[in-house]
Design a protein around this motif. Sequence first.
Motif, PDB file in Angstrom:
ATOM      1  N   SER A 280       0.814  -1.218   0.000  1.00 16.87           N
ATOM      2  CA  SER A 280       0.000   0.000   0.000  1.00 16.87           C
ATOM      3  C   SER A 280       0.846   1.267   0.000  1.00 16.87           C
ATOM      4  O   SER A 280       0.324   2.370  -0.006  1.00 16.87           O
ATOM      5  N   HIS A 281       2.157   1.133  -0.005  1.00 20.57           N
ATOM      6  CA  HIS A 281       3.033   2.303   0.074  1.00 20.57           C
ATOM      7  C   HIS A 281       3.281   2.953  -1.287  1.00 20.57           C
ATOM      8  O   HIS A 281       3.670   4.116  -1.352  1.00 20.57           O
ATOM      9  N   GLY A 282       3.103   2.225  -2.343  1.00 22.60           N
ATOM     10  CA  GLY A 282       3.419   2.751  -3.664  1.00 22.60           C
ATOM     11  C   GLY A 282       2.337   3.665  -4.209  1.00 22.60           C
ATOM     12  O   GLY A 282       1.242   3.785  -3.662  1.00 22.60           O
ATOM     13  N   LEU A 283       2.662   4.300  -5.335  1.00 22.58           N
ATOM     14  CA  LEU A 283       1.729   5.218  -5.977  1.00 22.58           C
ATOM     15  C   LEU A 283       1.881   5.105  -7.487  1.00 22.58           C
ATOM     16  O   LEU A 283       2.997   5.060  -8.008  1.00 22.58           O
ATOM     17  N   LEU A 284       0.761   5.071  -8.186  1.00 21.41           N
ATOM     18  CA  LEU A 284       0.758   5.128  -9.643  1.00 21.41           C
ATOM     19  C   LEU A 284      -0.079   6.315 -10.099  1.00 21.41           C
ATOM     20  O   LEU A 284      -1.249   6.430  -9.728  1.00 21.41           O
ATOM     21  N   VAL A 285       0.531   7.187 -10.892  1.00 17.31           N
ATOM     22  CA  VAL A 285      -0.184   8.250 -11.587  1.00 17.31           C
ATOM     23  C   VAL A 285      -0.116   7.915 -13.069  1.00 17.31           C
ATOM     24  O   VAL A 285       0.968   7.841 -13.645  1.00 17.31           O
ATOM     25  N   LEU A 286      -1.276   7.672 -13.691  1.00 18.88           N
ATOM     26  CA  LEU A 286      -1.314   7.259 -15.096  1.00 18.88           C
ATOM     27  C   LEU A 286      -2.195   8.223 -15.888  1.00 18.88           C
ATOM     28  O   LEU A 286      -3.400   8.344 -15.625  1.00 18.88           O
ATOM     29  N   LEU A 287      -1.599   8.885 -16.872  1.00 15.75           N
ATOM     30  CA  LEU A 287      -2.309   9.797 -17.759  1.00 15.75           C
ATOM     31  C   LEU A 287      -2.250   9.245 -19.175  1.00 15.75           C
ATOM     32  O   LEU A 287      -1.184   8.833 -19.638  1.00 15.75           O
ATOM     33  N   ASN A 288      -3.385   9.235 -19.854  1.00 13.06           N
ATOM     34  CA  ASN A 288      -3.432   8.839 -21.266  1.00 13.06           C
ATOM     35  C   ASN A 288      -2.922   7.421 -21.479  1.00 13.06           C
ATOM     36  O   ASN A 288      -1.971   7.188 -22.228  1.00 13.06           O
ATOM     37  N   GLY A 289      -3.541   6.470 -20.816  1.00 16.26           N
ATOM     38  CA  GLY A 289      -3.169   5.076 -20.978  1.00 16.26           C
ATOM     39  C   GLY A 289      -4.109   4.357 -21.933  1.00 16.26           C
ATOM     40  O   GLY A 289      -5.296   4.663 -22.029  1.00 16.26           O
ATOM     41  N   GLU A 290      -3.570   3.389 -22.641  1.00 15.97           N
ATOM     42  CA  GLU A 290      -4.368   2.535 -23.529  1.00 15.97           C
ATOM     43  C   GLU A 290      -3.952   1.100 -23.260  1.00 15.97           C
ATOM     44  O   GLU A 290      -2.882   0.654 -23.685  1.00 15.97           O
ATOM     45  N   LEU A 291      -4.810   0.366 -22.545  1.00 16.91           N
ATOM     46  CA  LEU A 291      -4.483  -0.969 -22.067  1.00 16.91           C
ATOM     47  C   LEU A 291      -5.364  -1.975 -22.785  1.00 16.91           C
ATOM     48  O   LEU A 291      -6.568  -2.015 -22.568  1.00 16.91           O
ATOM     49  N   THR A 292      -4.780  -2.801 -23.637  1.00 19.48           N
ATOM     50  CA  THR A 292      -5.544  -3.733 -24.456  1.00 19.48           C
ATOM     51  C   THR A 292      -4.934  -5.127 -24.387  1.00 19.48           C
ATOM     52  O   THR A 292      -3.821  -5.323 -23.909  1.00 19.48           O
ATOM     53  N   GLY A 293      -5.694  -6.101 -24.924  1.00 22.19           N
ATOM     54  CA  GLY A 293      -5.174  -7.455 -25.088  1.00 22.19           C
ATOM     55  C   GLY A 293      -5.661  -8.462 -24.077  1.00 22.19           C
ATOM     56  O   GLY A 293      -5.478  -9.661 -24.252  1.00 22.19           O
ATOM     57  N   GLY A 294      -6.274  -8.002 -22.969  1.00 23.01           N
ATOM     58  CA  GLY A 294      -6.716  -8.925 -21.935  1.00 23.01           C
ATOM     59  C   GLY A 294      -8.051  -9.567 -22.255  1.00 23.01           C
ATOM     60  O   GLY A 294      -8.812  -9.097 -23.111  1.00 23.01           O
ATOM     61  N   GLY A 295      -8.365 -10.645 -21.564  1.00 23.28           N
ATOM     62  CA  GLY A 295      -9.639 -11.324 -21.744  1.00 23.28           C
ATOM     63  C   GLY A 295     -10.710 -10.735 -20.847  1.00 23.28           C
ATOM     64  O   GLY A 295     -10.464  -9.820 -20.054  1.00 23.28           O
ATOM     65  N   ASN A 296     -11.940 -11.269 -20.947  1.00 25.95           N
ATOM     66  CA  ASN A 296     -13.067 -10.756 -20.177  1.00 25.95           C
ATOM     67  C   ASN A 296     -12.851 -10.871 -18.678  1.00 25.95           C
ATOM     68  O   ASN A 296     -13.368 -10.069 -17.896  1.00 25.95           O
ATOM     69  N   ASN A 297     -12.113 -11.863 -18.240  1.00 26.31           N
ATOM     70  CA  ASN A 297     -11.910 -12.092 -16.813  1.00 26.31           C
ATOM     71  C   ASN A 297     -10.560 -11.593 -16.312  1.00 26.31           C
ATOM     72  O   ASN A 297     -10.151 -11.896 -15.194  1.00 26.31           O
ATOM     73  N   GLN A 298      -9.860 -10.832 -17.139  1.00 32.33           N
ATOM     74  CA  GLN A 298      -8.524 -10.368 -16.776  1.00 32.33           C
ATOM     75  C   GLN A 298      -8.574  -8.937 -16.251  1.00 32.33           C
ATOM     76  O   GLN A 298      -9.154  -8.053 -16.874  1.00 32.33           O
ATOM     77  N   THR A 299      -7.956  -8.710 -15.097  1.00 33.20           N
ATOM     78  CA  THR A 299      -7.859  -7.372 -14.523  1.00 33.20           C
ATOM     79  C   THR A 299      -6.616  -6.670 -15.053  1.00 33.20           C
ATOM     80  O   THR A 299      -5.513  -7.223 -15.002  1.00 33.20           O
ATOM     81  N   ALA A 300      -6.776  -5.450 -15.528  1.00 31.57           N
ATOM     82  CA  ALA A 300      -5.642  -4.704 -16.071  1.00 31.57           C
ATOM     83  C   ALA A 300      -4.775  -4.119 -14.965  1.00 31.57           C
ATOM     84  O   ALA A 300      -3.547  -4.107 -15.066  1.00 31.57           O
ATOM     85  N   ILE A 301      -5.401  -3.604 -13.899  1.00 29.49           N
ATOM     86  CA  ILE A 301      -4.679  -2.977 -12.794  1.00 29.49           C
ATOM     87  C   ILE A 301      -5.158  -3.614 -11.500  1.00 29.49           C
ATOM     88  O   ILE A 301      -6.361  -3.661 -11.224  1.00 29.49           O
ATOM     89  N   SER A 302      -4.215  -4.108 -10.694  1.00 25.67           N
ATOM     90  CA  SER A 302      -4.606  -4.806  -9.469  1.00 25.67           C
ATOM     91  C   SER A 302      -3.611  -4.520  -8.353  1.00 25.67           C
ATOM     92  O   SER A 302      -2.476  -4.111  -8.599  1.00 25.67           O
ATOM     93  N   GLY A 303      -4.049  -4.730  -7.116  1.00 22.86           N
ATOM     94  CA  GLY A 303      -3.161  -4.595  -5.976  1.00 22.86           C
ATOM     95  C   GLY A 303      -3.586  -3.546  -4.990  1.00 22.86           C
ATOM     96  O   GLY A 303      -4.728  -3.090  -4.987  1.00 22.86           O
ATOM     97  N   LYS A 304      -2.646  -3.112  -4.149  1.00 25.52           N
ATOM     98  CA  LYS A 304      -2.937  -2.265  -2.998  1.00 25.52           C
ATOM     99  C   LYS A 304      -2.479  -0.818  -3.158  1.00 25.52           C
ATOM    100  O   LYS A 304      -2.725  -0.001  -2.273  1.00 25.52           O
ATOM    101  N   ASN A 305      -1.759  -0.495  -4.234  1.00 29.22           N
ATOM    102  CA  ASN A 305      -1.204   0.855  -4.371  1.00 29.22           C
ATOM    103  C   ASN A 305      -2.277   1.914  -4.489  1.00 29.22           C
ATOM    104  O   ASN A 305      -3.417   1.649  -4.885  1.00 29.22           O
TER     105      ASN A 305
END
Length: 310
Positions: A280-305
């Motif tokens: 939980s200590h980390g940080l992600l700042v994401l601007l203008n992302g395009e995340l493709t290729g995953g399946g219906n049951n796939q999470t693109a972003i996961s975890g505690k950050n």
Amino acid sequence: MKKSEYFWVIILLTAFLSACDLVYGQDRFPTDAGIFLATDYGAIPDDGVDDTVALQKAITAAIEGSNRYGSPGIVYLPAGDYTVSDKIESRVSKEGWSAGWRAGMILIGDGPDRTILRLADNAPGYDDADSPKWVLATGSESGTRKQKDASSGGGNEAFHHHIEGLTIDVGKGNPGAVAIDYVANNRGSIVDVQLRAGKDSGYCGLSLERWWPGPCLIRNLTIDGFDYAVRAHHYQYGVTFQNLKLSGQRKAGIKNSHNMLAIEGLRSENKVPVYESTSSHGLLVLLNGELTGGGNNQTAISGKNRLYLR
């Protein structure tokens, strides 16, 4: 002078200049420019001969032969394929002050499609993903004296490290290979670089796991393959990315535990999570992302950050 004579003068002059280029190659820089040509130290591209020792000699010469805090020397790699089989580091020795690690490694190629560092297939020491081994690494100076393992190269005095205009290909049969293990502070960057791994080869493209990565800028970085494209760990200080392209990772695109990552322009085509956190200590700042290729049951972003997405 007649037109026909003028024509032949131009032809002869062109031939002469071409011959000079063949003789002198890329040695076209002023003598006081601080350029250290890798070829002057025995690194010959496209001959299939191991260039590891020669490249390390060029880096050592540039670090020791210039003011690494004022005007660091630049190691220039002309176009071609350079074969490597072991670590290349911002290091002048394996012992002594700061375990030989120095600031100020500037490594510039002729462009990512033209200058390639290619790790030999099945290279010794790169066969174990549980014990990763880097191909290219930067390091800190006196900061290493404060750590139990002075040889690690981690710390907060890794100034002026710059890598630009080249590709690192970790080849086949090297599941433990890390293309670049990078630490830089205040003034450091990776620009116009590609990192590639063959099927089932490569542990991590860019590792930011030693003490203390950042502040630094990573721009126009493409990573294809590997278990992980990017791994980040330490709390301080934060890394900024611009135009990051990821594809073909096997476990996760980015794995972060504690660091602060700011990314503008992330393009990912992956079946695995693009971003995965473990703390939980980390940080992600994401601007203008395009995340493709995953399946219906796939999470693109996961975890505690903590996340800021736009």
